[in-house]
Design an enzyme around this catalytic site. Structure first.
Site, PDB file in Angstrom:
ATOM      1  CE  LYS A  72      -3.457   2.437   2.719  1.00  0.00           C
ATOM      2  NZ  LYS A  72      -4.363   2.439   3.845  1.00  0.00           N
TER       3      LYS A  72
ATOM      4  N   GLY B 227      -4.824  -1.658   4.987  1.00  0.00           N
ATOM      5  CA  GLY B 227      -4.005  -2.767   4.500  1.00  0.00           C
ATOM      6  C   GLY B 227      -4.658  -4.124   4.730  1.00  0.00           C
ATOM      7  NE  ARG B 228      -6.477  -3.725  10.854  1.00  0.00           N
ATOM      8  CZ  ARG B 228      -5.807  -2.590  11.015  1.00  0.00           C
ATOM      9  NH1 ARG B 228      -4.643  -2.422  10.413  1.00  0.00           N
ATOM     10  NH2 ARG B 228      -6.296  -1.612  11.753  1.00  0.00           N
TER      11      ARG B 228
ATOM     12  CG  HIS C 148      -4.185 -35.671  16.115  1.00  0.00           C
ATOM     13  ND1 HIS C 148      -4.375 -36.904  16.695  1.00  0.00           N
ATOM     14  CD2 HIS C 148      -5.195 -35.509  15.224  1.00  0.00           C
ATOM     15  CE1 HIS C 148      -5.444 -37.483  16.148  1.00  0.00           C
ATOM     16  NE2 HIS C 148      -5.957 -36.647  15.256  1.00  0.00           N
TER      17      HIS C 148
ATOM     18  CD  GLU D  37       9.180  -5.956   7.417  1.00  0.00           C
ATOM     19  OE1 GLU D  37       8.932  -4.851   6.886  1.00  0.00           O
ATOM     20  OE2 GLU D  37       8.866  -6.243   8.587  1.00  0.00           O
TER      21      GLU D  37
ATOM     22  CD  GLU E  93      -1.856  -4.330  11.443  1.00  0.00           C
ATOM     23  OE1 GLU E  93      -2.483  -4.131  10.384  1.00  0.00           O
ATOM     24  OE2 GLU E  93      -0.650  -4.622  11.442  1.00  0.00           O
TER      25      GLU E  93
ATOM     26  CE  LYS F 249       5.784  -0.777  10.025  1.00  0.00           C
ATOM     27  NZ  LYS F 249       4.804  -0.080   9.193  1.00  0.00           N
TER      28      LYS F 249
HETATM   29  O1  F6P Z   1       3.101  -3.067   9.758  1.00  0.00           O
HETATM   30  C1  F6P Z   1       1.743  -3.034   9.641  1.00  0.00           C
HETATM   31  C2  F6P Z   1       1.266  -2.765   8.252  1.00  0.00           C
HETATM   32  O2  F6P Z   1       1.198  -1.401   8.060  1.00  0.00           O
HETATM   33  C3  F6P Z   1      -0.067  -3.444   7.981  1.00  0.00           C
HETATM   34  O3  F6P Z   1      -1.138  -2.723   8.459  1.00  0.00           O
HETATM   35  C4  F6P Z   1      -0.022  -3.603   6.517  1.00  0.00           C
HETATM   36  O4  F6P Z   1      -0.963  -4.533   6.064  1.00  0.00           O
HETATM   37  C5  F6P Z   1       1.407  -4.044   6.317  1.00  0.00           C
HETATM   38  O5  F6P Z   1       2.134  -3.300   7.261  1.00  0.00           O
HETATM   39  C6  F6P Z   1       1.963  -3.848   4.951  1.00  0.00           C
HETATM   40  O6  F6P Z   1       1.928  -2.519   4.565  1.00  0.00           O
HETATM   41  P1  F6P Z   1       2.136  -2.102   3.053  1.00  0.00           P
HETATM   42  O7  F6P Z   1       1.053  -2.716   2.250  1.00  0.00           O
HETATM   43  O8  F6P Z   1       2.094  -0.616   3.042  1.00  0.00           O
HETATM   44  O9  F6P Z   1       3.486  -2.621   2.621  1.00  0.00           O
END
Ligand code: F6P
Length: 527
Positions: A205, A269-270, A386, A211, A355, A495
């Site tokens: 987003k 995002g979620r 199990h 990452e 979240e 972060k």
């Molecule tokens: O670290 C949390 C977050 O902001 C989530 O809410 C989001 O889904 C994820 O990181 C990834 O964010 P982006 O889509 O901006 O890379």
């Protein structure tokens, strides 16, 4: 937008619920409740689009539910829900509307708000473009592997759906999801790929998530090392093999990407799998099925928007969550999908629920005097049986379980489906009824709560409805708790600190660090 909600602990029904819990709730025995109320099953089952829910094995009586419904009314749940559906900026800390539901609204849906109407037009323009692009990829025999690089909502939503609808996946396309910054994940994957037949989707987003950017750059370096080129006219050009799914079109262009599908800041995002972030889903299952998934979710939106509170499944589940968390004091909920296809659903729900509602302050920033999100965890059945079901049956903690079963079997080995269903039914029954025994080791106390959700089948429409059900259920408990379910400030600090610590791993500088972190840093550097 002014928040017109009354926080749940300030509503008259809150104290009444506490009284009811003290008198009846804490000693409630669900087995006796079935005997004393022949209508219990009828009262506590609830059909909703594409699924059916049995809530009757929960530790709740009609009076508690009535009080919870009263609480919902007193807190202004309906007005708050309507504010979301009207496109008001209910995400107050970021001054954003919350309109993931608009991503599944049919074209031309009437709305009083001109901005929402404009947004809906943009949604459909982008949706059409995305589905067209997906069809082009599906028809391109040269591309066999699609690698989605994203994390959190840019990974979990598409990945849970693609896995669930594996039976419908285009046979010539393999979908891969890379999220972890641990090089082992991408590195292992790259060893299996050929650059000329791979398409990378950089899903973020913000297009700034560390990452994802790290993995995207690593993939880019690998691609160029394999003979790829930054020259747009080259046969194996970066621009043909990297697409971006993002709200940050500029950053994607700077990365060298020409094909970008955009979305908007009002999609959390979620909550984003319905947007451009859903491209891997559309590539896997095709345009028609993607639209069916949207339609399933939209049917649930309509149910949530229009059904009376007492027959509204997201509302009933959300209220049960409040009852369990704030009165019974249950700290977690286990999700048990009796479906291999839904194996990643618990991970997806962890982000969606924790979240969204793992907050210690209300929307005005005031500390909350009560608990919010439970811990969500689980594994598919029968695997969980199990592993940790021992604890759910006989441990001292009460852990409500959410069983999710499919009425129709999937394509493969359908003869095993009755065995799977029998296990789900047996577990729910055993938790509720228990078993008397003089030997404590063999005794099951019973009276352990569970909810049983039945999906018609694992198809795009049912899956869309199920996910939308969860989105709205999380909305309901968050609304009553008075929190903003749509920000996530709690992920920020880590972060920032990681940015400071990374160079220290190279330099060894422990200056200004706390002794524990400094000691770990030294040990990690081998010193
Ligand atoms: O670290 C949390 C977050 O902001 C989530 O809410 C989001 O889904 C994820 O990181 C990834 O964010 P982006 O889509 O901006 O890379």
């Amino acid at each position: 937008m002014t928040d017109t909600r009354l926080r749940c602990d300030r509503a008259p029904a809150w104290a009444l619920l506490q009284d009811h819990y003290d008198c009846t709730g804490q000693g409630f025995d669900v087995r006796g409740a079935f005997t004393s109320d022949v209508h219990r099953v009828q009262r506590f089952t609830q059909p909703a689009p594409h699924l059916f829910a049995d809530l009757s094995k929960n530790l709740i009586d009609p009076q508690a539910e009535d009080l919870l419904l009263q609480l919902a009314q007193e807190t202004g749940l309906e007005a708050y829900r309507d504010a979301m559906f009207a496109g008001e900026a209910i995400n107050n800390t970021e001054q954003r509307a919350v309109m993931h539901w608009l991503l599944r609204s049919p074209q031309g849906t009437a709305t009083a708000n001109a901005q929402v109407a404009g947004a809906l037009r943009d949604v459909h323009t982008t949706l059409d473009a995305m589905l067209e692009l997906a069809e082009r990829v599906r028809n391109d025999d040269a591309i066999t592997d699609i690698v989605n690089i994203g994390i959190g909502g840019s990974d979990l939503g598409p990945s849970v759906v693609v896995k669930a609808l594996e039976d419908m996946r285009h046979a010539g396309k393999r979908l891969h999801f890379i999220s972890n910054v641990d090089g082992m994940e991408l590195g292992t994957m790259l060893r299996q790929l050929r650059a000329e037949s791979t398409l990378f989707l950089i899903a973020s987003k913000t297009f700034t998530t560390a990452e994802t950017m790290s993995n995207a750059h690593a993939a880019r370096r690998w691609f160029l090392a394999q003979g790829g080129s930054e020259d747009r006219d080259a046969a194996m050009s970066l621009s043909k093999h990297f697409y971006a799914l993002t709200t940050n079109i500029e950053a994607a262009a700077q990365f060298g990407i020409d094909t970008t599908l955009g979305f908007w800041d009002w999609v959390g995002g979620r909550y984003s799998l319905w947007s451009a972030i859903g491209l891997p889903i559309a590539i896997a299952i095709g345009a028609e099925r993607f639209r069916a998934m949207l339609a399933g979710a939209q049917a649930m939106d309509e149910h949530f928007r229009t059904a009376p509170l007492a027959q509204n499944l997201p509302v009933r589940l959300g209220l049960l969550d409040v009852w369990y968390r704030n009165f019974h004091g249950f700290t977690s909920r286990s999700v048990a999908p009796y479906s291999h296809g839904l194996r990643r659903l618990p991970a997806y729900l962890q982000q969606l629920e924790m979240e969204s509602n793992g907050k210690g302050v209300d929307a005005q920033g005031e500390s909350l005097p009560f608990a919010t999100s439970p811990v969500i965890w689980g594994e598919p059945g029968t695997n969980g049986q199990h592993a940790f079901f021992q604890m759910i049956h006989q441990g001292p903690d009460i852990i409500p379980v959410e069983f999710i079963a499919l009425r129709e079997p999937g394509r493969d080995l359908a003869d095993q489906h009755p065995r799977l269903l029998a296990n789900a039914l047996a577990q729910a029954k055993a938790l509720m009824l228990g078993r008397a025994n003089d030997d404590g080791h063999r005794r099951f106390s019973g009276n352990r709560p569970s909810t049983f959700l039945v999906l018609e089948r694992l198809d795009p429409a049912s899956l869309g409805a199920l996910i939308a059900l969860y989105e709205h259920r999380v909305f309901v408990s968050g609304a009553l708790w008075g929190i903003n379910s749509f920000d996530q400030w709690g992920v920020e600090l880590g972060k920032v600190l990681a940015k400071d610590l990374e160079p220290r791993l190279a330099s060894g500088s422990g200056e200004g660090l706390d002794p524990s972190t400094a000691g770990l840093l030294a040990y990690l550097r081998g010193g």
